[in-house]
Scaffold this motif. Sequence first.
Motif, mmCIF file in Angstrom:
data_model
loop_
_atom_site.group_PDB
_atom_site.id
_atom_site.type_symbol
_atom_site.label_atom_id
_atom_site.label_comp_id
_atom_site.label_asym_id
_atom_site.label_seq_id
_atom_site.Cartn_x
_atom_site.Cartn_y
_atom_site.Cartn_z
ATOM 1 N N VAL A 80 0.869 -1.024 0.322
ATOM 2 C CA VAL A 80 0.146 -0.208 0.177
ATOM 3 C C VAL A 80 0.743 1.452 -0.442
ATOM 4 C CG1 VAL A 80 -2.129 1.122 1.230
ATOM 5 C CG2 VAL A 80 -1.492 -1.132 1.199
ATOM 6 N N GLY A 81 1.357 1.519 1.099
ATOM 7 C CA GLY A 81 2.789 2.366 0.901
ATOM 8 C C GLY A 81 3.562 2.719 0.100
ATOM 9 N N ALA A 82 3.957 1.534 -1.166
ATOM 10 C CA ALA A 82 4.749 1.782 -2.390
ATOM 11 C C ALA A 82 3.285 2.113 -3.589
ATOM 12 C CB ALA A 82 5.110 0.570 -3.278
ATOM 13 N N SER A 83 2.536 1.794 -3.948
ATOM 14 C CA SER A 83 1.973 1.667 -4.807
ATOM 15 C C SER A 83 0.656 3.731 -4.400
ATOM 16 C CB SER A 83 0.716 1.269 -4.486
ATOM 17 O OG SER A 83 -1.085 1.093 -3.401
ATOM 18 N N THR A 84 0.846 3.858 -3.558
ATOM 19 C CA THR A 84 0.510 5.145 -2.972
ATOM 20 C C THR A 84 1.484 6.048 -3.508
ATOM 21 O OG1 THR A 84 -0.991 4.929 -1.165
ATOM 22 C CG2 THR A 84 -0.152 6.868 -1.049
ATOM 23 N N CYS A 85 3.245 6.156 -2.988
ATOM 24 C CA CYS A 85 3.470 6.456 -3.882
ATOM 25 C C CYS A 85 4.088 6.760 -5.329
ATOM 26 C CB CYS A 85 5.374 6.082 -3.058
ATOM 27 S SG CYS A 85 5.335 6.441 -1.452
ATOM 28 N N ILE A 86 3.627 5.473 -5.685
ATOM 29 C CA ILE A 86 3.361 5.383 -7.755
ATOM 30 C C ILE A 86 2.597 6.248 -7.798
ATOM 31 C CG2 ILE A 86 3.195 4.164 -9.186
ATOM 32 C CD1 ILE A 86 4.418 1.346 -7.898
ATOM 33 N N SER A 87 1.327 6.492 -7.542
ATOM 34 C CA SER A 87 0.463 7.116 -7.395
ATOM 35 C C SER A 87 0.743 8.920 -7.459
ATOM 36 C CB SER A 87 -0.899 6.991 -7.098
ATOM 37 O OG SER A 87 -1.690 5.896 -6.795
ATOM 38 N N VAL A 88 0.614 9.228 -6.763
ATOM 39 C CA VAL A 88 1.814 10.397 -6.423
ATOM 40 C C VAL A 88 2.819 10.975 -7.886
ATOM 41 C CG1 VAL A 88 2.791 12.051 -4.869
ATOM 42 C CG2 VAL A 88 1.006 10.649 -4.091
ATOM 43 N N HIS A 100 11.758 2.950 -9.981
ATOM 44 C CA HIS A 100 12.961 3.073 -8.622
ATOM 45 C C HIS A 100 11.567 2.494 -7.588
ATOM 46 C CE1 HIS A 100 15.595 4.449 -11.507
ATOM 47 N NE2 HIS A 100 16.577 3.563 -10.162
ATOM 48 N N LEU A 101 10.343 3.928 -7.973
ATOM 49 C CA LEU A 101 9.679 2.080 -6.244
ATOM 50 C C LEU A 101 8.879 1.196 -6.700
ATOM 51 C CD1 LEU A 101 7.662 6.001 -5.799
ATOM 52 C CD2 LEU A 101 8.948 4.218 -3.940
ATOM 53 N N LEU A 102 9.243 0.964 -8.151
ATOM 54 C CA LEU A 102 8.537 -0.332 -8.040
ATOM 55 C C LEU A 102 9.304 -1.880 -7.530
ATOM 56 C CD1 LEU A 102 6.800 -2.949 -10.101
ATOM 57 C CD2 LEU A 102 8.229 -2.044 -11.911
ATOM 58 N N ARG A 166 -2.697 -1.740 -9.553
ATOM 59 C CA ARG A 166 -3.581 -1.013 -9.510
ATOM 60 C C ARG A 166 -2.930 0.356 -9.962
ATOM 61 N NH1 ARG A 166 -5.767 -4.711 -6.230
ATOM 62 N NH2 ARG A 166 -4.412 -3.599 -5.015
ATOM 63 N N ALA A 167 -2.016 0.638 -8.961
ATOM 64 C CA ALA A 167 -1.771 2.357 -9.035
ATOM 65 C C ALA A 167 -0.981 3.015 -10.820
ATOM 66 C CB ALA A 167 -0.485 2.255 -8.673
ATOM 67 N N ALA A 168 -0.192 1.883 -11.393
ATOM 68 C CA ALA A 168 -0.083 2.265 -12.394
ATOM 69 C C ALA A 168 -1.356 2.024 -13.640
ATOM 70 C CB ALA A 168 0.790 0.849 -12.912
ATOM 71 N N GLY A 169 -1.919 2.047 -13.300
ATOM 72 C CA GLY A 169 -3.491 1.915 -14.277
ATOM 73 C C GLY A 169 -4.085 1.047 -15.185
ATOM 74 N N LYS A 170 -4.123 -0.351 -13.980
ATOM 75 C CA LYS A 170 -3.910 -1.321 -14.562
ATOM 76 C C LYS A 170 -5.049 -1.767 -13.817
ATOM 77 C CE LYS A 170 -0.285 -2.106 -17.762
ATOM 78 N NZ LYS A 170 -0.816 -2.178 -18.813
ATOM 79 N N GLY A 303 -9.933 1.373 -5.479
ATOM 80 C CA GLY A 303 -10.360 2.328 -6.707
ATOM 81 C C GLY A 303 -9.596 3.560 -6.590
ATOM 82 N N MET A 304 -10.310 3.703 -5.147
ATOM 83 C CA MET A 304 -9.966 5.450 -4.790
ATOM 84 C C MET A 304 -8.412 5.505 -4.420
ATOM 85 S SD MET A 304 -11.320 7.187 -1.697
ATOM 86 C CE MET A 304 -10.354 6.661 -0.392
ATOM 87 N N GLN A 305 -7.879 5.071 -4.241
ATOM 88 C CA GLN A 305 -6.550 5.366 -3.369
ATOM 89 C C GLN A 305 -5.870 6.213 -5.161
ATOM 90 O OE1 GLN A 305 -3.569 3.148 -4.888
ATOM 91 N NE2 GLN A 305 -2.533 4.749 -4.394
ATOM 92 N N PRO A 306 -5.631 5.877 -6.414
ATOM 93 C CA PRO A 306 -4.943 6.046 -7.360
ATOM 94 C C PRO A 306 -5.700 6.950 -7.726
ATOM 95 C CG PRO A 306 -6.059 4.639 -7.981
ATOM 96 C CD PRO A 306 -5.740 3.985 -6.456
ATOM 97 N N ILE A 307 -6.634 7.359 -7.518
ATOM 98 C CA ILE A 307 -7.699 9.027 -7.834
ATOM 99 C C ILE A 307 -7.249 9.970 -7.193
ATOM 100 C CG2 ILE A 307 -9.777 9.594 -9.007
ATOM 101 C CD1 ILE A 307 -10.588 6.837 -8.883
ATOM 102 N N VAL A 308 -7.066 9.585 -5.893
ATOM 103 C CA VAL A 308 -7.262 10.555 -4.483
ATOM 104 C C VAL A 308 -5.920 10.768 -5.107
ATOM 105 C CG1 VAL A 308 -6.716 10.662 -2.034
ATOM 106 C CG2 VAL A 308 -8.869 9.963 -3.483
ATOM 107 N N GLY A 309 -4.739 9.943 -4.577
ATOM 108 C CA GLY A 309 -3.265 10.285 -4.708
ATOM 109 C C GLY A 309 -2.658 10.347 -5.799
#
Length: 459
Positions: A80-88, A100-102, A166-170, A303-309
């Motif tokens: 969760v921490g990595a996916s949120t950072c990636i979204s931002v 690099h986060l991946l 999910r964070a990468a748009g998939k 689902g909200m996480q990448p949009i909000v981030g």
Amino acid sequence: MRLIMNDNKQAALELGTKPVGALLLQYALPAMVAMVASSLYNIIDRSVIGQVVGPTAIAGLGITFPFMNLSGAFGAAVGVGASTCISVKLGQRDYQTAEHLLGNTVTLNLIVGFLFMVVCLFFLDPILRFFGASDATLPYAREFMQVILAGNMITHMYFGMNAVLRAAGKPRHAMYATLFTVGCNMVLVVAFVWWFRWGIRGAALATITSQTLALCWQMWVFSDKRELLHLKRGIYKLKADLVRNIISIGISPFLMNATSCVIVIAMNNQFVRYGGDMAVGAYSIANSMVMVFFMFVIGITQGMQPIVGYNYGAQNFSRMLRCLWLAITVATMILLLGWTLSMLFPRQIARIFTADPTLVEMSARGLRIDMLVFPVVASQAVITNFFQCIGKVKVSIFLSLSRQLILLLPMAFLFPLWWGLDGVWFSMPASDFLAFLVTIPLLLWYLKKFKSYGQKDNY
């Protein structure tokens, strides 16, 4: 290759341009399908185990809930921490850092998964005793966890890669991975437990086998050089600043899951004390039904996480808030449906797991009490995740702890002093309602503060 890369960037850019309602449906629906399917295969596991192995096996499986929550806590800290950072970072168009986060996500999952496996396998029996295992339930819990822990690195990688997808748009790819895992597990658990008679160990083996196959596909997706984020040399070495960012955001879901572990340990021990092993089995059954509908809420928050981030990173705060209110509304409607079914058909639900009349009655009564104020849990969960998505870690941690550690734990020990076994059950809806009363004013205060600053990036 350039065309595909541009398509991948366009998918990420849609997070800041496409209508919020359509985006939330696009991202949350696959996540909800995946999460509900995941909870359904847990129900099938418990149903097959309860019908084939027996009611004591269900109680033994209930003892393993804290272990699963604790493992999930460490996995969430990374995934969760990595996916949120990636979204931002995607919102900031910083694609190199996102890549690099991946790589750091892969390395951290392997390290954390291995250490957790080694420590827990070494102290397995004492940990299970501490979690509430009795002489009757210990063998079942031990057999299940030996297999689950042996595959812990795979489990961490599987859930971590799904979060990054999910964070990468998939979101659909993440859904496909989960649906495959669920379908494969359903087939294997019937084969291993019912056909081959491998008992509760067979159920654990089915879970790890299906996750392994899904992980192979996830890694294949991320190995495609045409993807916006893909695995390559030079991204796996841990970087202090990236790890620090991942953990600082992941600490909130870590504490949420770790707290769940503490709570389940306490609840198991309280149920054993006031109702015996059968009460633990009833708690396991009721908890399974609760999780079916709560998985919808988790899917919405995922689902909200990448949009909000993304929109927080792009400083598009109006879209961010529209997503929040829509997520709260949908989540509340779903939990209201779960509440209705549980109030009307508790015995029918319990009979899915067991034919034992005592366990059926105990589970039905417990389910009704447990879900008394179930709909209000939706807003509390969504708002907690919202603060996590925008990096307000302290607020998210406080809200995570308030519902369980600060409120539920004391009530679980105080209420039984007056009401016995019913007191253990009633402590859960009481803490849910009080946490709701804490969460809503805090959100409104924060939004007022946000507005007073003129929507500057100090929210």
